[in-house]
Design an enzyme around this catalytic site. Structure first.
Site, PDB file in Angstrom:
ATOM      1  N   ARG A  63       0.836  -1.202   0.000  1.00  0.00           N
ATOM      2  CA  ARG A  63       0.000   0.000   0.000  1.00  0.00           C
ATOM      3  C   ARG A  63       0.870   1.252   0.000  1.00  0.00           C
ATOM      4  O   ARG A  63       0.530   2.268  -0.590  1.00  0.00           O
ATOM      5  CB  ARG A  63      -0.918   0.010   1.233  1.00  0.00           C
TER       6      ARG A  63
ATOM      7  N   HIS B  53     -18.641  10.142   2.103  1.00  0.00           N
ATOM      8  CA  HIS B  53     -19.071   8.790   2.458  1.00  0.00           C
ATOM      9  C   HIS B  53     -20.600   8.752   2.466  1.00  0.00           C
ATOM     10  O   HIS B  53     -21.233   9.639   3.042  1.00  0.00           O
ATOM     11  CB  HIS B  53     -18.528   8.395   3.842  1.00  0.00           C
TER      12      HIS B  53
HETATM   13  C1  GRF Z   1     -20.635   7.419  -3.801  1.00  0.00           C
HETATM   14  O1  GRF Z   1     -21.805   6.969  -3.175  1.00  0.00           O
HETATM   15  C2  GRF Z   1     -19.610   7.738  -2.771  1.00  0.00           C
HETATM   16  O2  GRF Z   1     -20.119   8.332  -1.626  1.00  0.00           O
HETATM   17  C3  GRF Z   1     -19.083   6.374  -2.469  1.00  0.00           C
HETATM   18  O3  GRF Z   1     -18.988   5.748  -3.700  1.00  0.00           O
HETATM   19  C4  GRF Z   1     -19.963   6.287  -4.570  1.00  0.00           C
HETATM   20  C5  GRF Z   1     -19.225   6.786  -5.763  1.00  0.00           C
HETATM   21  O4  GRF Z   1     -20.079   7.234  -6.723  1.00  0.00           O
HETATM   22  N1  GRF Z   1     -17.865   6.438  -1.713  1.00  0.00           N
HETATM   23  P1  GRF Z   1     -19.514   8.048  -7.965  1.00  0.00           P
HETATM   24  O5  GRF Z   1     -18.314   7.309  -8.510  1.00  0.00           O
HETATM   25  O6  GRF Z   1     -19.157   9.422  -7.482  1.00  0.00           O
HETATM   26  O7  GRF Z   1     -20.643   8.062  -8.946  1.00  0.00           O
END
Ligand code: GRF
Length: 208
Positions: free
Chosen positions: A69, A113
């Site tokens: 990582r 999130h």
């Molecule tokens: C979103 O729901 C974000 O909060 C989560 O993954 C999803 C990504 O969606 N972490 P996108 O790629 O922005 O359409």
């Protein structure tokens, strides 16, 4: 001459949050913030296509090419530093960052999130919340630390969970709020309106 804060975005998925940021920049809703580079860890992800369509520089770093990582993160950091970014925004970037990454951008990495943290961290926050049976769901923008969605909370938006919801409907309702909240908080960040005091974050109002 106005100095325009430089924003780097990392994504793994379809990139709708990235698109919300691109649209916000275009209509002035990112203030002076400018998205200068988009990095992804998955080839052919929607986020890379959206960035290219918007003529934003991109880079791809595939984690399976790196033994650790730390090695992966060092490559991502180098790409972001080469683009001279001031802020890093994780917009659906499905990786946990190492301390080495965070040390390169102290208190300058934001994440969105799709749950009301500290409930339901990790993958599929919306699905976790739906299956748990909560009545209020939502999303959180937070500073990133080296835990899983555990950094100081900047802002949250709540949505109701309706009796006849399914996972997809709830997900879509949360996403609408993500697309509103993330650009607003990136704007606050680039305008230096986020005040970190321990775990508490104050979002100062925009200047009059
Ligand atoms: C979103 O729901 C974000 O909060 C989560 O993954 C999803 C990504 O969606 N972490 P996108 O790629 O922005 O359409």
């Amino acid at each position: 001459m106005t100095v325009r804060p430089r924003v780097g975005v990392l994504a793994s998925g379809s990139g709708t949050n990235l698109q919300a940021l691109i649209d916000a920049e275009r209509n002035g809703a990112l203030g002076a913030g400018r998205i200068v580079v988009v990095g992804a860890n998955r080839a052919n992800c929607g986020a890379l296509a959206r960035a290219q369509a918007a003529s934003i520089d991109t880079f791809l770093v595939e984690h399976r090419d790196y033994p650790t990582r730390e090695a992966f993160d060092a490559t991502v950091v180098a790409a972001l530093q080469a683009a001279r970014v001031d802020w890093v925004v994780l917009a659906g970037f499905m990786r946990i960052l190492t301390p080495g990454f965070l040390a390169a951008f102290p208190a300058r990495v934001l994440n969105i999130h799709p749950a009301l943290l500290p409930s339901f961290p990790g993958v599929d926050g919306q699905g976790q919340a739906f299956r748990h049976g909560v009545k209020v769901a939502g999303c959180t923008v937070h500073f990133v630390d080296d835990g899983v969605d555990s950094g100081p909370i900047i802002a949250q938006a709540a949505v109701p969970v309706l009796d006849d919801d399914d996972d997809a409907r709830l997900r879509a309702r949360i996403l609408v709020e993500e697309h509103r909240l993330l650009p607003a908080m990136v704007r606050a960040a680039v305008e230096d309106r986020l005040v970190l005091d321990g775990r508490r974050v104050r979002v100062l109002p925009p200047p009059l």
